[in-house]
Design a protein around this motif. Structure first.
Motif, PDB file in Angstrom:
ATOM      1  N   ALA A 260      41.815  54.784  20.320  1.00 59.41           N
ATOM      2  CA  ALA A 260      42.837  55.108  21.257  1.00 59.41           C
ATOM      3  C   ALA A 260      44.472  55.405  20.686  1.00 59.41           C
ATOM      4  CB  ALA A 260      43.024  53.726  22.172  1.00 59.41           C
ATOM      5  N   MET A 261      44.007  54.252  19.936  1.00 57.41           N
ATOM      6  CA  MET A 261      45.696  53.800  19.112  1.00 57.41           C
ATOM      7  C   MET A 261      46.140  54.600  18.801  1.00 57.41           C
ATOM      8  SD  MET A 261      45.500  49.925  17.398  1.00 57.41           S
ATOM      9  CE  MET A 261      47.418  49.958  16.839  1.00 57.41           C
ATOM     10  N   ALA A 262      44.796  55.952  18.254  1.00 56.19           N
ATOM     11  CA  ALA A 262      45.649  57.418  17.043  1.00 56.19           C
ATOM     12  C   ALA A 262      45.958  58.780  17.851  1.00 56.19           C
ATOM     13  CB  ALA A 262      43.907  57.866  16.584  1.00 56.19           C
ATOM     14  N   PHE A 263      45.800  58.095  19.326  1.00 54.56           N
ATOM     15  CA  PHE A 263      46.012  58.740  20.253  1.00 54.56           C
ATOM     16  C   PHE A 263      47.989  58.202  21.469  1.00 54.56           C
ATOM     17  CE2 PHE A 263      42.495  60.686  19.740  1.00 54.56           C
ATOM     18  CZ  PHE A 263      42.684  61.894  19.615  1.00 54.56           C
ATOM     19  N   CYS A 264      48.064  57.154  20.942  1.00 58.31           N
ATOM     20  CA  CYS A 264      49.422  55.753  21.759  1.00 58.31           C
ATOM     21  C   CYS A 264      50.414  56.800  21.788  1.00 58.31           C
ATOM     22  CB  CYS A 264      49.247  54.511  21.522  1.00 58.31           C
ATOM     23  SG  CYS A 264      49.567  54.545  19.345  1.00 58.31           S
ATOM     24  N   ASP A 265      50.673  57.867  20.997  1.00 51.73           N
ATOM     25  CA  ASP A 265      52.016  58.364  21.699  1.00 51.73           C
ATOM     26  C   ASP A 265      52.262  58.891  22.668  1.00 51.73           C
ATOM     27  OD1 ASP A 265      50.077  59.854  19.508  1.00 51.73           O
ATOM     28  OD2 ASP A 265      51.514  61.380  19.145  1.00 51.73           O
ATOM     29  N   LEU A 266      50.782  59.955  22.360  1.00 51.05           N
ATOM     30  CA  LEU A 266      50.220  60.853  23.890  1.00 51.05           C
ATOM     31  C   LEU A 266      50.518  60.514  24.892  1.00 51.05           C
ATOM     32  CD1 LEU A 266      47.873  63.881  21.886  1.00 51.05           C
ATOM     33  CD2 LEU A 266      50.143  63.819  22.785  1.00 51.05           C
ATOM     34  N   MET A 267      49.632  59.091  25.171  1.00 48.25           N
ATOM     35  CA  MET A 267      49.140  58.275  26.404  1.00 48.25           C
ATOM     36  C   MET A 267      50.575  57.540  26.367  1.00 48.25           C
ATOM     37  SD  MET A 267      45.889  56.348  25.743  1.00 48.25           S
ATOM     38  CE  MET A 267      45.963  55.436  24.992  1.00 48.25           C
ATOM     39  N   GLY A 268      52.067  57.722  26.141  1.00 46.70           N
ATOM     40  CA  GLY A 268      53.253  56.893  26.248  1.00 46.70           C
ATOM     41  C   GLY A 268      52.862  55.265  26.452  1.00 46.70           C
ATOM     42  N   MET A 269      52.096  55.372  25.621  1.00 41.37           N
ATOM     43  CA  MET A 269      52.107  53.824  24.955  1.00 41.37           C
ATOM     44  C   MET A 269      52.553  53.077  23.214  1.00 41.37           C
ATOM     45  SD  MET A 269      48.289  53.131  26.470  1.00 41.37           S
ATOM     46  CE  MET A 269      48.115  51.752  27.625  1.00 41.37           C
ATOM     47  N   ASP A 270      52.387  51.835  23.544  1.00 41.33           N
ATOM     48  CA  ASP A 270      52.664  51.248  22.070  1.00 41.33           C
ATOM     49  C   ASP A 270      51.536  51.248  21.856  1.00 41.33           C
ATOM     50  OD1 ASP A 270      52.662  49.274  22.415  1.00 41.33           O
ATOM     51  OD2 ASP A 270      54.826  48.513  23.601  1.00 41.33           O
ATOM     52  N   GLU A 271      51.891  51.076  20.139  1.00 38.20           N
ATOM     53  CA  GLU A 271      50.350  50.737  19.646  1.00 38.20           C
ATOM     54  C   GLU A 271      49.951  49.084  20.329  1.00 38.20           C
ATOM     55  OE1 GLU A 271      51.401  50.977  15.335  1.00 38.20           O
ATOM     56  OE2 GLU A 271      50.836  52.197  15.323  1.00 38.20           O
TER      57      GLU A 271
ATOM     58  N   ARG B 255      45.448  46.668  23.074  1.00 42.46           N
ATOM     59  CA  ARG B 255      45.330  45.324  24.426  1.00 42.46           C
ATOM     60  C   ARG B 255      43.995  45.942  25.263  1.00 42.46           C
ATOM     61  NH1 ARG B 255      50.235  44.338  23.695  1.00 42.46           N
ATOM     62  NH2 ARG B 255      51.074  45.033  26.035  1.00 42.46           N
ATOM     63  N   LEU B 256      44.411  47.480  26.009  1.00 35.34           N
ATOM     64  CA  LEU B 256      44.017  47.962  26.833  1.00 35.34           C
ATOM     65  C   LEU B 256      42.472  47.902  25.980  1.00 35.34           C
ATOM     66  CD1 LEU B 256      43.366  50.086  29.356  1.00 35.34           C
ATOM     67  CD2 LEU B 256      44.013  51.546  27.688  1.00 35.34           C
TER      68      LEU B 256
ATOM     69  N   ASP C  82      52.154  61.947  34.937  1.00 36.22           N
ATOM     70  CA  ASP C  82      53.268  62.179  34.252  1.00 36.22           C
ATOM     71  C   ASP C  82      52.640  61.001  33.058  1.00 36.22           C
ATOM     72  OD1 ASP C  82      55.281  61.146  32.584  1.00 36.22           O
ATOM     73  OD2 ASP C  82      56.212  60.047  33.840  1.00 36.22           O
ATOM     74  N   VAL C  83      52.484  60.951  32.093  1.00 33.57           N
ATOM     75  CA  VAL C  83      52.062  59.575  30.858  1.00 33.57           C
ATOM     76  C   VAL C  83      53.647  59.264  30.532  1.00 33.57           C
ATOM     77  CG1 VAL C  83      49.934  60.902  30.795  1.00 33.57           C
ATOM     78  CG2 VAL C  83      51.641  61.594  29.079  1.00 33.57           C
ATOM     79  N   GLY C  84      54.525  59.414  30.387  1.00 34.55           N
ATOM     80  CA  GLY C  84      55.426  58.934  30.020  1.00 34.55           C
ATOM     81  C   GLY C  84      56.308  58.339  30.827  1.00 34.55           C
TER      82      GLY C  84
END
Length: 155
Positions: free
Chosen positions: A23-34, A39-40, A153-155
């Motif tokens: 999940a963390m490898a894609f956090c930028d695309l998911m609009g999430m911070d690390e 946590r998710l 929207d993911v951002g």
């Protein structure tokens, strides 16, 4: 620049669980911070809380898929059907590459356990680094094939 596969593997070697690593490898695309991605995904490590059920690398991949391409309307039957078909396809690809979707089968551990201390021996004895890299690669290929056209929207 690291590929998503290498990035996921690097997160695993930093001590994150399999689901977090993917999940963390894609956090930028998911609009999430690390931190939010970690946590998710945190309950899904060890095959869901060390129950040794569905592989955390695969569930991490599904978290990304859901965030980017999931449905949020209970009446969107077409999108739900497409998403579930895509999950089955990814599950088949993961299983073809890894041999199973089940953590205990992949690790050769029959029972639930507690998290293990991360040592050089731990990393050397587990398929997990390669599984997180492979799962991230499957998601990366999925995104590439779908031209990163998310359904919301993911951002």
């Amino acid at each position: 620049m690291l590929t998503r596969s290498k990035q996921a593997k690097q997160y695993f070697y930093m001590g994150y669980n399999c689901a977090q690593s993917v999940a963390m490898a894609f956090c930028d695309l998911m609009g999430m911070d690390e931190s939010a991605a970690a946590r998710l995904a945190s309950p899904f490590g060890g095959g869901m809380g060390c129950l040794r059920e569905t592989c955390g690398a695969f569930t991490g991949a599904l978290l990304v898929l859901g965030r980017l391409y999931g449905y949020d309307s209970p009446t969107d039957d077409a999108l739900k059907a497409q998403l579930y078909a895509d999950v089955r396809t990814l599950a088949a690809e993961f299983t073809n590459n890894a041999g199973s979707l089940i953590c205990r089968d992949l690790l050769g551990e029959a029972a639930a356990s507690t998290p293990s201390k991360r040592t050089a021996e731990y990393y050397a004895s587990r398929p997990c680094p390669n599984l997180v890299a492979m799962a991230a690669g499957l998601v990366e290929a999925y995104i590439s094939a779908h031209s990163f056209e998310t359904h919301h929207d993911v951002g």
